[in-house]
Design a protein around this motif. Structure first.
Motif, PDB file in Angstrom:
ATOM      1  N   VAL A   7      -1.692  13.220  13.217  1.00 30.22           N
ATOM      2  CA  VAL A   7      -0.259  13.458  13.004  1.00 30.22           C
ATOM      3  C   VAL A   7      -0.061  13.536  11.502  1.00 30.22           C
ATOM      4  O   VAL A   7      -0.344  12.572  10.787  1.00 30.22           O
ATOM      5  N   ALA A   8       0.385  14.687  11.026  1.00 25.63           N
ATOM      6  CA  ALA A   8       0.449  14.925   9.582  1.00 25.63           C
ATOM      7  C   ALA A   8       1.868  15.250   9.140  1.00 25.63           C
ATOM      8  O   ALA A   8       2.673  15.768   9.918  1.00 25.63           O
ATOM      9  N   PRO A   9       2.186  14.972   7.873  1.00 23.32           N
ATOM     10  CA  PRO A   9       3.468  15.425   7.324  1.00 23.32           C
ATOM     11  C   PRO A   9       3.581  16.943   7.405  1.00 23.32           C
ATOM     12  O   PRO A   9       2.559  17.657   7.376  1.00 23.32           O
ATOM     13  N   ALA A  10       4.792  17.431   7.503  1.00 21.93           N
ATOM     14  CA  ALA A  10       5.014  18.874   7.635  1.00 21.93           C
ATOM     15  C   ALA A  10       4.412  19.654   6.475  1.00 21.93           C
ATOM     16  O   ALA A  10       3.984  20.800   6.650  1.00 21.93           O
ATOM     17  N   PRO A  61       2.560   0.695  12.683  1.00 22.19           N
ATOM     18  CA  PRO A  61       1.615   1.523  11.934  1.00 22.19           C
ATOM     19  C   PRO A  61       2.194   1.899  10.571  1.00 22.19           C
ATOM     20  O   PRO A  61       3.422   1.935  10.378  1.00 22.19           O
ATOM     21  N   LEU A  62       1.319   2.166   9.638  1.00 26.27           N
ATOM     22  CA  LEU A  62       1.775   2.630   8.329  1.00 26.27           C
ATOM     23  C   LEU A  62       2.614   3.892   8.483  1.00 26.27           C
ATOM     24  O   LEU A  62       3.603   4.093   7.770  1.00 26.27           O
ATOM     25  N   GLN A  63       2.230   4.750   9.418  1.00 26.09           N
ATOM     26  CA  GLN A  63       2.933   6.019   9.595  1.00 26.09           C
ATOM     27  C   GLN A  63       4.408   5.802   9.939  1.00 26.09           C
ATOM     28  O   GLN A  63       5.281   6.534   9.453  1.00 26.09           O
ATOM     29  N   SER A  64       4.679   4.796  10.765  1.00 26.28           N
ATOM     30  CA  SER A  64       6.069   4.570  11.158  1.00 26.28           C
ATOM     31  C   SER A  64       6.881   3.915  10.043  1.00 26.28           C
ATOM     32  O   SER A  64       8.113   3.968  10.047  1.00 26.28           O
ATOM     33  N   LEU A  65       6.208   3.301   9.073  1.00 18.71           N
ATOM     34  CA  LEU A  65       6.888   2.687   7.924  1.00 18.71           C
ATOM     35  C   LEU A  65       7.037   3.655   6.761  1.00 18.71           C
ATOM     36  O   LEU A  65       7.813   3.401   5.833  1.00 18.71           O
ATOM     37  N   ASP A  66       6.292   4.738   6.797  1.00 22.64           N
ATOM     38  CA  ASP A  66       6.245   5.701   5.695  1.00 22.64           C
ATOM     39  C   ASP A  66       7.525   6.527   5.667  1.00 22.64           C
ATOM     40  O   ASP A  66       7.898   7.146   6.659  1.00 22.64           O
ATOM     41  N   ARG A  67       8.191   6.558   4.532  1.00 22.57           N
ATOM     42  CA  ARG A  67       9.403   7.371   4.377  1.00 22.57           C
ATOM     43  C   ARG A  67       9.193   8.528   3.406  1.00 22.57           C
ATOM     44  O   ARG A  67      10.062   9.388   3.260  1.00 22.57           O
ATOM     45  N   ALA A  68       8.038   8.568   2.754  1.00 24.26           N
ATOM     46  CA  ALA A  68       7.794   9.596   1.744  1.00 24.26           C
ATOM     47  C   ALA A  68       6.863  10.691   2.255  1.00 24.26           C
ATOM     48  O   ALA A  68       6.589  11.644   1.531  1.00 24.26           O
ATOM     49  N   GLY A  69       6.367  10.583   3.471  1.00 25.55           N
ATOM     50  CA  GLY A  69       5.465  11.606   4.005  1.00 25.55           C
ATOM     51  C   GLY A  69       4.101  11.585   3.353  1.00 25.55           C
ATOM     52  O   GLY A  69       3.537  12.640   3.050  1.00 25.55           O
ATOM     53  N   ARG A  70       3.537  10.384   3.173  1.00 28.09           N
ATOM     54  CA  ARG A  70       2.231  10.269   2.520  1.00 28.09           C
ATOM     55  C   ARG A  70       1.130   9.780   3.465  1.00 28.09           C
ATOM     56  O   ARG A  70      -0.007   9.621   3.043  1.00 28.09           O
ATOM     57  N   VAL A  71       1.452   9.551   4.730  1.00 28.57           N
ATOM     58  CA  VAL A  71       0.477   9.018   5.672  1.00 28.57           C
ATOM     59  C   VAL A  71       0.080  10.093   6.689  1.00 28.57           C
ATOM     60  O   VAL A  71       0.934  10.746   7.279  1.00 28.57           O
ATOM     61  N   VAL A  72      -1.232  10.248   6.856  1.00 29.47           N
ATOM     62  CA  VAL A  72      -1.770  11.071   7.940  1.00 29.47           C
ATOM     63  C   VAL A  72      -2.357  10.105   8.962  1.00 29.47           C
ATOM     64  O   VAL A  72      -3.254   9.317   8.643  1.00 29.47           O
ATOM     65  N   ILE A 121      -2.464   8.552   2.225  1.00 30.62           N
ATOM     66  CA  ILE A 121      -3.104   7.495   3.010  1.00 30.62           C
ATOM     67  C   ILE A 121      -3.544   8.086   4.350  1.00 30.62           C
ATOM     68  O   ILE A 121      -2.744   8.720   5.042  1.00 30.62           O
ATOM     69  N   VAL A 122      -4.799   7.890   4.696  1.00 34.91           N
ATOM     70  CA  VAL A 122      -5.294   8.276   6.022  1.00 34.91           C
ATOM     71  C   VAL A 122      -5.410   7.005   6.845  1.00 34.91           C
ATOM     72  O   VAL A 122      -6.215   6.125   6.542  1.00 34.91           O
ATOM     73  N   GLU A 123      -4.589   6.892   7.873  1.00 29.80           N
ATOM     74  CA  GLU A 123      -4.549   5.714   8.738  1.00 29.80           C
ATOM     75  C   GLU A 123      -5.325   6.008  10.015  1.00 29.80           C
ATOM     76  O   GLU A 123      -4.893   6.796  10.857  1.00 29.80           O
ATOM     77  N   ASP A 124      -6.479   5.371  10.164  1.00 28.72           N
ATOM     78  CA  ASP A 124      -7.322   5.550  11.344  1.00 28.72           C
ATOM     79  C   ASP A 124      -7.009   4.431  12.333  1.00 28.72           C
ATOM     80  O   ASP A 124      -7.379   3.280  12.138  1.00 28.72           O
ATOM     81  N   LEU A 175       0.823  -1.204   0.000  1.00 29.52           N
ATOM     82  CA  LEU A 175       0.000   0.000   0.000  1.00 29.52           C
ATOM     83  C   LEU A 175       0.857   1.254   0.000  1.00 29.52           C
ATOM     84  O   LEU A 175       0.571   2.217  -0.739  1.00 29.52           O
ATOM     85  N   LEU A 176       1.913   1.266   0.788  1.00 22.41           N
ATOM     86  CA  LEU A 176       2.806   2.430   0.801  1.00 22.41           C
ATOM     87  C   LEU A 176       3.469   2.616  -0.559  1.00 22.41           C
ATOM     88  O   LEU A 176       3.618   3.758  -1.042  1.00 22.41           O
ATOM     89  N   ASP A 177       3.887   1.525  -1.185  1.00 20.23           N
ATOM     90  CA  ASP A 177       4.497   1.613  -2.516  1.00 20.23           C
ATOM     91  C   ASP A 177       3.489   2.134  -3.534  1.00 20.23           C
ATOM     92  O   ASP A 177       3.820   2.985  -4.377  1.00 20.23           O
ATOM     93  N   TRP A 178       2.231   1.638  -3.447  1.00 23.70           N
ATOM     94  CA  TRP A 178       1.184   2.099  -4.365  1.00 23.70           C
ATOM     95  C   TRP A 178       0.955   3.600  -4.194  1.00 23.70           C
ATOM     96  O   TRP A 178       0.813   4.336  -5.181  1.00 23.70           O
ATOM     97  N   ALA A 179       0.898   4.060  -2.957  1.00 22.30           N
ATOM     98  CA  ALA A 179       0.647   5.475  -2.699  1.00 22.30           C
ATOM     99  C   ALA A 179       1.764   6.351  -3.252  1.00 22.30           C
ATOM    100  O   ALA A 179       1.502   7.435  -3.797  1.00 22.30           O
ATOM    101  N   GLU A 180       2.992   5.890  -3.157  1.00 19.75           N
ATOM    102  CA  GLU A 180       4.108   6.683  -3.674  1.00 19.75           C
ATOM    103  C   GLU A 180       4.067   6.731  -5.205  1.00 19.75           C
ATOM    104  O   GLU A 180       4.256   7.790  -5.812  1.00 19.75           O
ATOM    105  N   ARG A 181       3.752   5.616  -5.834  1.00 21.31           N
ATOM    106  CA  ARG A 181       3.714   5.588  -7.298  1.00 21.31           C
ATOM    107  C   ARG A 181       2.558   6.404  -7.856  1.00 21.31           C
ATOM    108  O   ARG A 181       2.662   6.991  -8.925  1.00 21.31           O
TER     109      ARG A 181
END
Length: 467
Positions: free
Chosen positions: A335-338, A305-316, A287-290, A276-282
């Protein structure tokens, strides 16, 4: 002697001045704005505000007194008489705003179900989404809120992101408990998860934007995205979570509940999370992780959590204290990307500016003093016992969906689940049908919660009679 009510009287209309004052006071009594026992302003005071003679007002009071609507008490004043309520019921309908038949909401709002006022609580409530109020640490909470109210109150409006101490406490809490990577500046305090989703929608959704949601999934989120003009697409869920290959390629936002899928209860597998993280980056998608109730875990180690695995700043990341504390407190966070921080804070300021600072300050202390962690441990023991009773009661009748966290589980069945729900309701047991959380392709089963029912064994005996 108590304060008199501030009743609104004008001199517009027909008739002499006394008749106009009389009629307006009578209407206020009949429609309930002036209630039994309330004290009216002194005649001299009301006359001065209306710029009429005192005798004019006194004559109106005398007429109402003679008709039994007012009563005078020597040295105390003039009060609405006992028995006026009976006359209200007999002589007048409730005061209502104009019908406004020519005024209509946008067509979109006619497609969203209106909220249904809550009815009387069932004897046994196995519905989802509510924790046990009997487990709420009321004494500690009252102490902390009282301390906040006794301190110097906040003057004027404050930071839309919320109480600084609470934001720091949340960042520490989710960092330790859930491995979320966040500092205080990354946190925005909200009035529950629903407001967090609303702010995200305001910032990211334009009319026609494709938003992907889980199917089955959380109806309030689906409706919220729809209300912002999104084109909402349901994506199937299997044993590993959201089926990534089924996400529409034009989706610009994907809403997921990976730690405890709502309502099935499955956890998204590590491989599916990475996909899912790879799909979101491509696809340049957010991604909104509730993470709505993952604090309660009953087996297995929690997945990252997806947020802790996210390196591209795409997860809220969205969290809430509605399950750990009480929904009525309306305390949540995101918790949102800057890159989204300023827009989200601006959206919060333009909607309701900020929440209750006293409650937020109390929650900051509650977390920092270790009371939240202690409360979660205590509640988890109680909920684990209830969970085991429910599993034992239904495992021989239904196919249980594997679930290791949260406050509910899903038991799959055939179409008879709808009949079970109806029969249970008739005998004072509330339980939900899985079909309530599905779109065009209903799935069958029961969704059973244990947060709101304390007499679990007795409730289960009655529920089993409905199988």
């Amino acid at each position: 002697m108590g304060q008199s009510v501030d009743v609104h009287v004008t001199l517009a209309g027909r008739g002499d001045l006394t008749a106009r004052i009389y009629r307006q006071l009578l209407d206020a009594i009949l429609d309930g704005r002036l209630r039994t026992g309330e004290r009216l302003p002194p005649t001299r005071e009301l006359a001065a505000s209306l710029e009429v003679s005192r005798n004019t007002v006194a004559a109106a009071y005398d007429r109402l007194t003679a008709e039994g609507f007012l009563v005078g008490r020597v040295g105390a004043g003039t009060f609405v008489a006992d028995g006026s309520v009976t006359r209200v019921e007999a002589r007048a309908a409730a005061r209502r705003a104009p019908a406004g038949r020519s005024v209509r909401p946008r067509r979109l709002w006619t497609t969203i179900p209106a909220p249904v006022p809550p009815g009387p609580p069932p004897e046994f409530d196995f519905r989802v989404g509510t924790p046990d109020p009997g487990l709420f640490p009321a004494r500690e909470w009252r102490r902390l809120v009282t301390a906040e109210l006794r301190a110097a109150p906040t003057v004027g409006y404050t930071d839309p992101a919320g109480h600084a101490g609470l934001r720091a406490a949340i960042a520490r809490h989710v960092g330790v408990a859930r491995s979320v990577r966040a500092g205080a500046d990354d946190v925005l305090v909200t009035q529950g998860a629903q407001q967090a989703l609303d702010l995200i929608s305001r910032v990211l959704i334009e009319p026609g934007t494709c938003v992907a949601v889980e199917e089955p999934g959380y109806p309030p989120a689906r409706r919220l995205f729809h209300s912002h003009g999104a084109r909402v697409a349901g994506v199937p869920v299997d044993g590993e979570g959201l089926v990534v290959e089924a996400i529409p390629p034009d989706a610009r936002l994907v809403y997921v509940t990976p730690s405890h899928q709502f309502p099935l209860g499955t956890a998204m597998s590590p491989g599916r999370r990475a996909a899912l993280l790879d799909w979101a980056e491509r696809h340049r998608t957010v991604i909104v992780e509730d993470d709505y109730d993952s604090e309660y875990r009953f087996s297995d180690r929690p997945l990252e959590p997806l947020q802790s695995l996210d390196r591209a700043g795409r997860v809220v990341y969205v969290g809430s204290f509605s399950k750990t504390m009480l929904p009525a407190l309306r305390l949540g966070f995101l918790v949102a990307p800057a890159s989204l921080r300023d827009a989200l804070r601006t959206a919060r300021q333009l909607t309701d500016w900020h929440g209750d600072m006293a409650a937020q300050g109390a929650m900051a202390r509650f977390i920092s003093d270790g009371l939240l962690a202690r409360h979660i441990r205590r509640a988890s023991r109680e909920y684990a016992a209830r969970r085991e009773l429910i599993i034992a009661a239904v495992v021989d009748r239904f196919e249980l969906v594997p679930s290791a966290a949260g406050l509910h589980l899903c038991a799959r069945s055939g179409p008879e689940a709808v009949d079970i729900v109806a029969r249970a309701a008739a005998v004072g047991v509330a339980v939900e049908s899985l079909a309530n959380y599905c779109g065009d392709a209903p799935q069958h089963g029961l969704v059973i919660g244990w947060g709101a029912v304390s007499e679990v064994a007795a409730g289960l005996r009655r529920l089993r009679e409905c199988f």
